[in-house]
Scaffold this motif. Structure first.
Motif, PDB file in Angstrom:
ATOM      1  N   PHE A  72       8.347  -4.618   3.583  1.00  0.00           N
ATOM      2  CA  PHE A  72       7.537  -3.853   2.642  1.00  0.00           C
ATOM      3  C   PHE A  72       7.547  -4.486   1.253  1.00  0.00           C
ATOM      4  N   ALA A  73       8.642  -5.093   0.869  1.00  0.00           N
ATOM      5  CA  ALA A  73       8.725  -5.714  -0.462  1.00  0.00           C
ATOM      6  C   ALA A  73       7.724  -6.849  -0.604  1.00  0.00           C
ATOM      7  N   LYS A  74       7.393  -7.507   0.515  1.00  0.00           N
ATOM      8  CA  LYS A  74       6.468  -8.649   0.479  1.00  0.00           C
ATOM      9  C   LYS A  74       5.032  -8.260   0.825  1.00  0.00           C
ATOM     10  N   ALA A  75       4.789  -6.990   1.086  1.00  0.00           N
ATOM     11  CA  ALA A  75       3.469  -6.554   1.553  1.00  0.00           C
ATOM     12  C   ALA A  75       2.413  -6.681   0.452  1.00  0.00           C
ATOM     13  N   PRO A  76       1.162  -6.910   0.836  1.00  0.00           N
ATOM     14  CA  PRO A  76       0.113  -7.202  -0.152  1.00  0.00           C
ATOM     15  C   PRO A  76      -0.290  -6.030  -1.042  1.00  0.00           C
ATOM     16  N   TYR A  77       0.044  -4.800  -0.693  1.00  0.00           N
ATOM     17  CA  TYR A  77      -0.392  -3.669  -1.518  1.00  0.00           C
ATOM     18  C   TYR A  77       0.203  -3.709  -2.915  1.00  0.00           C
ATOM     19  N   HIS A  78       1.297  -4.431  -3.097  1.00  0.00           N
ATOM     20  CA  HIS A  78       1.914  -4.534  -4.422  1.00  0.00           C
ATOM     21  C   HIS A  78       1.033  -5.288  -5.411  1.00  0.00           C
ATOM     22  N   ASP A  79       0.041  -6.045  -4.912  1.00  0.00           N
ATOM     23  CA  ASP A  79      -0.768  -6.906  -5.767  1.00  0.00           C
ATOM     24  C   ASP A  79      -1.844  -6.144  -6.545  1.00  0.00           C
ATOM     25  N   HIS A  80      -2.132  -4.895  -6.184  1.00  0.00           N
ATOM     26  CA  HIS A  80      -3.158  -4.121  -6.893  1.00  0.00           C
ATOM     27  C   HIS A  80      -2.699  -3.811  -8.321  1.00  0.00           C
ATOM     28  N   SER A  81      -3.620  -3.862  -9.261  1.00  0.00           N
ATOM     29  CA  SER A  81      -3.264  -3.553 -10.655  1.00  0.00           C
ATOM     30  C   SER A  81      -3.172  -2.052 -10.893  1.00  0.00           C
ATOM     31  N   ASP A  82      -3.976  -1.277 -10.180  1.00  0.00           N
ATOM     32  CA  ASP A  82      -3.993   0.184 -10.331  1.00  0.00           C
ATOM     33  C   ASP A  82      -2.882   0.779  -9.468  1.00  0.00           C
ATOM     34  N   PRO A  83      -1.975   1.573 -10.068  1.00  0.00           N
ATOM     35  CA  PRO A  83      -0.885   2.147  -9.269  1.00  0.00           C
ATOM     36  C   PRO A  83      -1.367   3.035  -8.122  1.00  0.00           C
ATOM     37  N   LEU A  84      -2.496   3.737  -8.316  1.00  0.00           N
ATOM     38  CA  LEU A  84      -3.021   4.551  -7.215  1.00  0.00           C
ATOM     39  C   LEU A  84      -3.464   3.651  -6.067  1.00  0.00           C
ATOM     40  N   GLU A  85      -4.074   2.515  -6.382  1.00  0.00           N
ATOM     41  CA  GLU A  85      -4.471   1.579  -5.329  1.00  0.00           C
ATOM     42  C   GLU A  85      -3.243   1.028  -4.608  1.00  0.00           C
ATOM     43  N   ARG A  86      -2.133   0.895  -5.315  1.00  0.00           N
ATOM     44  CA  ARG A  86      -0.893   0.448  -4.653  1.00  0.00           C
ATOM     45  C   ARG A  86      -0.393   1.529  -3.690  1.00  0.00           C
ATOM     46  N   ILE A  87      -0.482   2.782  -4.105  1.00  0.00           N
ATOM     47  CA  ILE A  87      -0.052   3.886  -3.234  1.00  0.00           C
ATOM     48  C   ILE A  87      -0.936   3.956  -1.990  1.00  0.00           C
ATOM     49  N   LEU A  88      -2.248   3.932  -2.213  1.00  0.00           N
ATOM     50  CA  LEU A  88      -3.182   3.984  -1.081  1.00  0.00           C
ATOM     51  C   LEU A  88      -3.042   2.742  -0.206  1.00  0.00           C
ATOM     52  N   GLY A  89      -2.777   1.602  -0.840  1.00  0.00           N
ATOM     53  CA  GLY A  89      -2.560   0.372  -0.091  1.00  0.00           C
ATOM     54  C   GLY A  89      -1.320   0.436   0.775  1.00  0.00           C
ATOM     55  N   TYR A  90      -0.277   1.093   0.252  1.00  0.00           N
ATOM     56  CA  TYR A  90       0.940   1.296   1.045  1.00  0.00           C
ATOM     57  C   TYR A  90       0.624   2.103   2.306  1.00  0.00           C
ATOM     58  N   VAL A  91      -0.098   3.202   2.137  1.00  0.00           N
ATOM     59  CA  VAL A  91      -0.406   4.060   3.288  1.00  0.00           C
ATOM     60  C   VAL A  91      -1.291   3.307   4.281  1.00  0.00           C
ATOM     61  N   ALA A  92      -2.257   2.552   3.775  1.00  0.00           N
ATOM     62  CA  ALA A  92      -3.116   1.758   4.663  1.00  0.00           C
ATOM     63  C   ALA A  92      -2.290   0.708   5.409  1.00  0.00           C
ATOM     64  N   PHE A  93      -1.297   0.150   4.729  1.00  0.00           N
ATOM     65  CA  PHE A  93      -0.412  -0.829   5.368  1.00  0.00           C
ATOM     66  C   PHE A  93       0.376  -0.174   6.500  1.00  0.00           C
ATOM     67  N   ARG A  94       0.813   1.059   6.283  1.00  0.00           N
ATOM     68  CA  ARG A  94       1.518   1.782   7.345  1.00  0.00           C
ATOM     69  C   ARG A  94       0.594   1.963   8.551  1.00  0.00           C
ATOM     70  N   LYS A  95      -0.670   2.222   8.302  1.00  0.00           N
ATOM     71  CA  LYS A  95      -1.622   2.371   9.408  1.00  0.00           C
ATOM     72  C   LYS A  95      -1.774   1.056  10.162  1.00  0.00           C
ATOM     73  N   GLU A  96      -1.806  -0.058   9.427  1.00  0.00           N
ATOM     74  CA  GLU A  96      -1.946  -1.370  10.067  1.00  0.00           C
ATOM     75  C   GLU A  96      -0.767  -1.680  10.989  1.00  0.00           C
ATOM     76  N   LEU A  97       0.369  -1.064  10.727  1.00  0.00           N
ATOM     77  CA  LEU A  97       1.567  -1.321  11.533  1.00  0.00           C
ATOM     78  C   LEU A  97       1.567  -0.576  12.865  1.00  0.00           C
ATOM     79  N   LEU A  98       0.555   0.245  13.108  1.00  0.00           N
ATOM     80  CA  LEU A  98       0.461   0.985  14.372  1.00  0.00           C
ATOM     81  C   LEU A  98      -0.047   0.059  15.474  1.00  0.00           C
ATOM     82  N   GLN A  99       0.770  -0.901  15.819  1.00  0.00           N
ATOM     83  CA  GLN A  99       0.400  -1.912  16.806  1.00  0.00           C
ATOM     84  C   GLN A  99       1.338  -1.846  18.010  1.00  0.00           C
ATOM     85  N   GLY A 100       0.813  -2.133  19.186  1.00  0.00           N
ATOM     86  CA  GLY A 100       1.634  -2.169  20.387  1.00  0.00           C
ATOM     87  C   GLY A 100       1.904  -0.782  20.935  1.00  0.00           C
TER      88      GLY A 100
END
Length: 203
Positions: A72-100
C-alpha cells in the motif's frame, strides 16, 4: 556477494504458508501439520520458531501487516494532489485487488479475528493492531480533505478511516457467503459513492 536473492528461511516459509492456508481454511481448521506441509518444513522447525499455533497466529498477523503495508505504501493513489482523490484512489485500489479466488483477495486478519476474538485474545489484539494500523494510514488524507472543504462534522477522521475497513471487511464476508468477488466490488462501489457524497458541497 551473489546477485541472487536469499532463500526464505523456515520461519518466513511458515508465515507465508499461514497467509495462504488460513485464508483458505480459517484459523481453527488449519493444523500445524498442514502449515508445515505447505511451507515444506518439519514440525521441529515449526516449534523452533513458534511455541504454539497461537504464537504463529500473532506472528502471521504482524507478517500480514508488514507485507500489505509495503504494497500500500507504494500504491499509485498516493500520487494525487487532492487528498480526497487519494482517499477515493485508495478505495479504488482495494477494488482492483479483488482478483482470483476468495482466499486470494480476502483479509488474513479479518478472517482470524472473526474466529478468535473471544478464544485467543493475543491473536485478536494482533488483528486489531493490523486493521486499526492500516486504517490510520488514511487519517491524514481524510483530515486534509475535511480542512480543504471547511468541514467541521461530528465525526472524526479516525472514525471514517475505521468505517472504510468495516465496509471492506464486510464485503469480504459477503464474498465468502456468495462465493465470489462481485458482491464485494458492489460494496466497494457503494463506499466510493458514500465518500463522494460525504465530501460534496452542500446543496
Amino acid at each position: 556477494m551473489s546477485g541472487t536473492a536469499a532463500k526464505p528461511d523456515a520461519k518466513t516459509k511458515l508465515l507465508d504458508a499461514a497467509l495462504s492456508v488460513i485464508r483458505t481454511k480459517g484459523y481453527s481448521a488449519t493444523t500445524v501439520d498442514e502449515l508445515c506441509a505447505a511451507a515444506g518444513v518439519t514440525k521441529g522447525a515449526f516449534f523452533h520458531h513458534f511455541k504454539s499455533k497461537e504464537a504463529l497466529g500473532v506472528a502471521a498477523a504482524e507478517h500480514w501487516s508488514e507485507t500489505t503495508g509495503a504494497m500500500f505504501a507504494k500504491a499509485p493513489y498516493h500520487d494525487h494532489s487532492d487528498p480526497l482523490e487519494r482517499i477515493l484512489g485508495y478505495v479504488a485500489f482495494r477494488k482492483e485487488l479483488l482478483q482470483g479466488g476468495v482466499p486470494e483477495f480476502t483479509c488474513l486478519v479479518g478472517t482470524m479475528v472473526q474466529e478468535t476474538y473471544e478464544t485467543a485474545p493475543a491473536i485478536r489484539d494482533a488483528c486489531d493492531r493490523s486493521i486499526s494500523g492500516h486504517a490510520a494510514t488514511l487519517e491524514a488524507d481524510i483530515e486534509a480533505a475535511m480542512r480543504e472543504r471547511g468541514m467541521s462534522p461530528d465525526w472524526t477522521p479516525r472514525s471514517l478511516a475505521l468505517h472504510t475497513q468495516a465496509v471492506l471487511q464486510g464485503s469480504f464476508i459477503l464474498a465468502k457467503a456468495k462465493g465470489g468477488a462481485e458482491i464485494a466490488a458492489d460494496s466497494i462501489d457503494h463506499l466510493i459513492r458514500y465518500l463522494e457524497l460525504l465530501f460534496s458541497p452542500e446543496k
